[in-house]
Scaffold this active site. Structure first.
Site, PDB file in Angstrom:
ATOM      1  N   GLY A   7      51.966  10.062 -41.356  1.00 34.27           N
ATOM      2  CA  GLY A   7      52.498  10.179 -40.071  1.00 34.27           C
ATOM      3  C   GLY A   7      53.354   8.770 -39.653  1.00 34.27           C
ATOM      4  N   GLY A  12      53.054   4.847 -36.364  1.00 38.05           N
ATOM      5  CA  GLY A  12      52.498   4.749 -37.588  1.00 38.05           C
ATOM      6  C   GLY A  12      53.374   3.670 -38.344  1.00 38.05           C
ATOM      7  CE  LYS A 187      46.886   6.366 -25.775  1.00 36.61           C
ATOM      8  NZ  LYS A 187      47.268   5.834 -27.386  1.00 36.61           N
ATOM      9  CG  ASN A 195      52.581  11.310 -21.839  1.00 35.32           C
ATOM     10  OD1 ASN A 195      52.708  10.204 -21.151  1.00 35.32           O
ATOM     11  ND2 ASN A 195      52.199  11.233 -23.223  1.00 35.32           N
ATOM     12  CD  GLU A 271      50.982  13.998 -29.153  1.00 34.96           C
ATOM     13  OE1 GLU A 271      50.838  13.676 -30.464  1.00 34.96           O
ATOM     14  OE2 GLU A 271      51.077  13.200 -28.437  1.00 34.96           O
TER      15      GLU A 271
END
Length: 310
Positions: A7, A12, A187, A195, A271
């Site tokens: 990824g 990454g 987190k 988010n 996500e």
């Protein structure tokens, strides 16, 4: 060390470049054709806001990689983890270590279906990065990383500390954690409070936190997260996280969180199911309700459909 970055998007790429610069044999793995082909043609363009440089790192589609790796860092989106692990099975040998630094919670459930628990290392990172386009990574500032072995044991702890040393040699500020579960949930809670809201409001963190509604909304989201997190073995303080989220706008206020980048800027899936959605699901396991997180999850999925994300 033979290191694969499974990824190779923004974060990454950042880890891959820093590990490469430290002398490791790094292989980037990704599925974005334009990204892969530009890196193959020119190298990865690294931009820190002051200077740009091209870094030549091998990059492959998952199906192309056959060589067994010493370490594999997974930096996919959460919803792509299962498919990526299945696609790169040839690189995962008996002694290959998997380091998971993904946002959200619940990734160990996916990993342990394919990998020995002794070879799984969970962690959390506060480094940030973004892609300005295919083959063009932007990152500046600093961050930190925490890592812990999934299985408790002297051998696994030693291996985790060796990974910590490797990352520190690459300039990645890394420490060995004795309770990474708390750090991961902290987190996740922070991301869960920022988010999705910024994506729904099409705002950066400063714009959101400047509203009169930010404090009560943040408090309710965090409250629902903390209840579940502490039942899952974490140790979170509600007031501490609320204060952190609201104060963060002063430090990184102009930053658009990753879910905004995915959904609003690039029309990609988010996500949310591993953040707010996970809390909504897990709350039911403990016979609690998480109405704010459940509604946020539904709204994000509705917006995904409206924007016809891919």
């Amino acid at each position: 060390m033979k290191v694969a970055i499974a990824g190779s998007g923004a974060l990454g790429s950042r880890f891959g470049v820093m590990l490469h610069d430290a002398g490791n044999e790094v292989t980037l793995i990704d599925k974005w054709p334009e990204h892969i082909e530009l890196i193959r043609k020119n190298g990865l363009l690294v931009d820190n806001g002051e200077e740009k440089r091209y870094v030549n790192i091998p990059v492959f589609y998952p199906s192309e990689v056959k060589e067994t790796m010493d370490l594999v860092f997974v930096f996919t989106k959460s919803m792509g983890l299962q498919e990526m692990i299945e696609d790169i099975k040839p690189v995962i040998g008996e002694h290959t270590k998997i380091i998971c630094l993904l946002n959200g919670v619940g990734h160990e459930t996916i990993l342990q279906e394919h990998i020995s628990l002794h070879n799984i290392f969970m962690g959390v990172t506060l480094y940030t990065a973004s892609l300005k386009g295919p083959g063009h990574a932007y990152f500046n500032g600093t961050g930190k990383v925490e890592i812990q072995n999934f299985v408790v044991g002297e051998k696994e702890e030693l291996e985790a500390k060796q990974i910590v040393e490797l990352l520190n040699e690459a300039g990645l500020n890394t420490s060995y954690s004795t309770n990474v579960t708390t750090s991961i949930w902290r987190k996740a809670c922070t991301n869960g409070a920022m988010n999705a809201i910024c994506a729904l409001l099409d705002s950066n963190l400063h714009q959101y936190c400047s509203t009169d509604q930010a404090e009560p909304i943040t408090r309710q989201i965090v409250k629902e997260f903390v209840i579940v997190a502490n039942k899952k073995g974490a140790s979170l303080n509600e007031e501490e996280i609320v204060d952190y989220v609201l104060q963060a706008s002063k430090n990184i206020g102009s930053h658009y969180p990753s879910m905004h980048q995915d959904l609003v800027q690039n029309h990609r899936y988010t996500e949310v199911d591993f953040l707010n959605g996970a809390v909504a699901r897990m709350s039911k396991e403990f016979e609690h309700e998480a109405p704010y997180n459940e509604l946020i999850t539904q709204l994000i999925h509705a917006k995904e459909q409206i924007l016809e994300v891919k």
